[in-house]
Design an enzyme around this catalytic site. Structure first.
Site, short mmCIF file in Angstrom:
data_model
loop_
_atom_site.label_atom_id
_atom_site.label_comp_id
_atom_site.label_asym_id
_atom_site.label_seq_id
_atom_site.Cartn_x
_atom_site.Cartn_y
_atom_site.Cartn_z
N ASP A 116 54.70 23.97 51.65
CA ASP A 116 54.72 23.56 50.24
C ASP A 116 54.02 22.22 50.08
O ASP A 116 54.32 21.26 50.79
CB ASP A 116 56.17 23.41 49.77
CG ASP A 116 56.50 24.31 48.60
OD1 ASP A 116 55.73 24.30 47.63
OD2 ASP A 116 57.52 25.02 48.65
N ASP A 218 53.09 23.81 44.54
CA ASP A 218 54.16 23.76 43.56
C ASP A 218 53.61 23.36 42.20
O ASP A 218 52.80 22.43 42.09
CB ASP A 218 55.21 22.75 44.03
CG ASP A 218 56.45 22.74 43.16
OD1 ASP A 218 57.13 23.77 43.11
OD2 ASP A 218 56.73 21.69 42.55
N GLU A 286 51.71 28.18 42.28
CA GLU A 286 52.78 28.59 41.39
C GLU A 286 52.38 28.22 39.97
O GLU A 286 52.25 27.04 39.64
CB GLU A 286 54.09 27.89 41.75
CG GLU A 286 55.22 28.18 40.78
CD GLU A 286 56.36 27.17 40.88
OE1 GLU A 286 57.51 27.57 40.65
OE2 GLU A 286 56.09 25.98 41.16
N ASP A 349 64.08 29.98 43.27
CA ASP A 349 64.31 29.45 41.93
C ASP A 349 64.93 30.44 40.96
O ASP A 349 65.26 30.06 39.83
CB ASP A 349 62.99 28.96 41.32
CG ASP A 349 62.56 27.60 41.86
OD1 ASP A 349 63.44 26.82 42.26
OD2 ASP A 349 61.34 27.33 41.89
#
Length: 556
Positions: A116, A218, A286, A349
């Site tokens: 990430d 992210d 994302e 999430d």
């Protein structure tokens, strides 16, 4: 600091003769949430050595790569998504040496490692922010998004935080507001400042030099804000997309000015230029942009120019009818151009798909069906830890909640802890074999019967059916890289073909619980006998039991 141009003395990584630069197209990515995967030092929190310890298990799944959620140094206000040092491992997860061992263990087993990269914001304890907030004229004064208050002292714009309230926090040192799209302790970096771009690219280079195979980016469309600080207009509530949470006021704005700005495309080209210097690396972004997923995926993943692939939340919603899924896929396939999508049905999430789509269904049938569906779509599938076991959402009581998002919006929204509980390795163990200490989140009692130890010896378990399917899929290239075309079918059935280099595979799914028959006149089909599925081919028709599938080679 990151250097844009190569110099004559800079060493460029050699390309491997056997490397498939497009390995990421259709590869199965296994997402690991390290805090909840495996604890090896007895503190109740998973760590990098736990990932290394379970690497044989990961490899046994038949996946191609792992994606590690953040393990960087952090005060953990948002569990690692608030970074205070981009180039080190938080002690709770281990050390850089532990990371190197984990990386080597993965590579020894043929697994790629994606990490990430959280660069839209930092922690308020990052040295960059501590310096930036110290005065209005320090060297990093413009590294974050600062603005004066309105004459009446209120925030400079109406922008909202996803985690609730204003996206602006007053700072008494500078007597200004700073912007935060998430927690107040997660100030947004100012990407309009070239030095900021250089700094985050330097951090990316640090990990590329260490040998990682790519990044999950992210909130990839949150990097830039409107420099004129214009207010967002309201969104017509009748036009709210299905991905919007109606309990959160964030969804009541049309986010024209606080994210998804055009300048982002130029920065992503800089990032891609860096990645291209490390052959075989990849990136998956994302995209958090309700109603713009197709447009942004197309522009962000335009072949060879920006990031390699991106995913949205369009299949991470409660909506899951065959008609809905077909619409989402057709819109993406028709609008993506030369780009490439990634698909996930669960992640860290959102509510687990076994509860979100599979509530009331036989999970021993539903779980292998949904993972096979995701792995058959045009794009790159992501499998979230525990999804291979068919784990449902855990019910975490309020007094045990850790997620600030859930605590803020309880009880209408219970937050993300229910999909982040510890991985159940062993049934007959108080902590499911995750840790010798009390875990940071409680083990879900209902997960014990679905522990790895219970499923390993059962050839019909979701775990073993998923393993068998992924192994079978490796031999069918159209399911990885092929084009996708839907065929008409009724009810809760989905039928489509994947075609690659003259080879066509037909995929048929029955998402309903009642048997279904699909007529396919003019097609000559050969059953490919995908393991675990019992769908039958009867002349020019397909017969499917409830929660079943069939895969066939199209001969004519």
């Amino acid at each position: 600091m990151f250097e844009e141009a190569e110099t004559g003395n800079e060493m460029k990584m050699p390309a491997k003769e056997t490397m498939d630069a497009d390995w990421w197209r259709g590869a199965v990515i296994y997402q690991i949430y390290p805090r909840s995967f495996k604890d090896t030092n007895g503190d109740g929190i998973g760590d990098l050595n736990g990932v290394t310890e379970k690497m044989d298990y990961i490899a046994s799944l038949g996946v191609d790569a792992i994606w590690l959620s953040p393990f960087f140094t952090s005060p953990m206000a948002d569990f690692g998504y608030d970074i205070s040092d981009y180039e080190d491992v938080d002690p709770m997860f281990g050390t850089l040496a532990d990371f190197d061992r984990m990386l080597a263990a993965a590579h020894e087993r043929g697994l790629k490692v994606i990490i990430d990269l959280v660069i839209s914001h930092t922690s308020d304890r990052h040295p960059w922010f501590e310096e930036s907030r110290s005065s209005k004229d320090n060297a990093k004064a413009d590294w974050f998004v600062w603005a004066d208050a309105k004459p009446d002292g209120t925030p400079p714009t109406n922008w909202l935080s996803i985690f609730g309230g204003s996206a602006w926090e007053w700072d008494s040192r500078r007597c200004q507001y700073y912007m935060h799209n998430f927690l107040a302790s997660q100030p947004d970096l100012n990407f309009h400042n070239r030095q900021v771009q250089d700094a985050v690219l330097s951090a990316a280079k640090f990990w590329l030099e260490r040998g990682v195979d790519g990044f999950r980016l992210d909130t990839v469309n949150f990097y830039f804000h409107d420099q004129l600080l214009r207010d967002n207009p309201p969104l017509d509530t009748s036009e709210m997309p299905s991905t919007v949470d109606p309990t959160n006021p964030y969804g009541y704005q049309d986010h024209l000015y606080d994210k998804t700005r055009p300048e982002n495309l130029v920065f992503l080209e800089r990032l891609r230029s860096l990645l291209d210097r490390y052959p075989g690396t990849t990136s998956v972004g994302e995209i958090g942009a309700d109603g713009q997923a197709v447009e942004l995926t197309a522009s962000y993943t335009e072949e060879g120019r920006r990031i390699h692939m991106a995913y949205s939340f369009d299949l991470l919603t409660p909506q899951h009818s065959a008609g809905y899924v077909r619409r989402i896929l057709e819109e993406m396939n028709e609008g993506i151009g030369s780009g490439w999508a990634s698909w996930a049905l669960s992640n860290h999430d959102v509510k687990r798909v076994a509860s979100r789509w599979g509530e009331g269904l036989d999970l021993t049938k539903f779980a292998p069906l949904e993972t096979a569906l995701c792995a058959s779509l045009r794009g790159t599938p992501c499998l979230y830890q525990g999804e291979e076991l068919g784990l449902p959402q855990a019910d975490v009581p309020f007094e045990k909640l850790q997620d600030p998002y859930g605590i803020r919006f309880w009880p209408e929204y219970k937050g993300r802890d229910g999909c982040r509980t510890p991985m159940p390795w062993v049934r007959d163990n108080a902590n499911a074999g995750f840790s010798e200490a009390e875990p940071w989140l409680p083990v879900a009692p209902q997960h014990l019967a679905q522990a790895v130890s219970e499923q390993e010896s059962d050839g019909t378990s979701p775990l073993n059916r998923n393993r068998a399917f992924y192994a079978w899929r490796q031999n069918h290239r159209p399911l990885k890289k092929g084009d996708m075309t839907f065929l008409d079918s009724d009810g809760e059935t989905l039928v489509f073909t994947r075609t690659y280099k003259g080879e066509t595979v037909l995929c048929a799914f029955n998402l309903g619980t009642s048997p279904a028959t699909v007529s396919l006149p003019g097609l000559e089909l050969e059953n490919l006998k995908a393991p675990g599925f019992t769908g039958r081919i009867e002349g020019t028709a397909i017969s499917l039991e409830g929660l079943d599938a069939v895969f066939a080679r199209v001969k004519s």
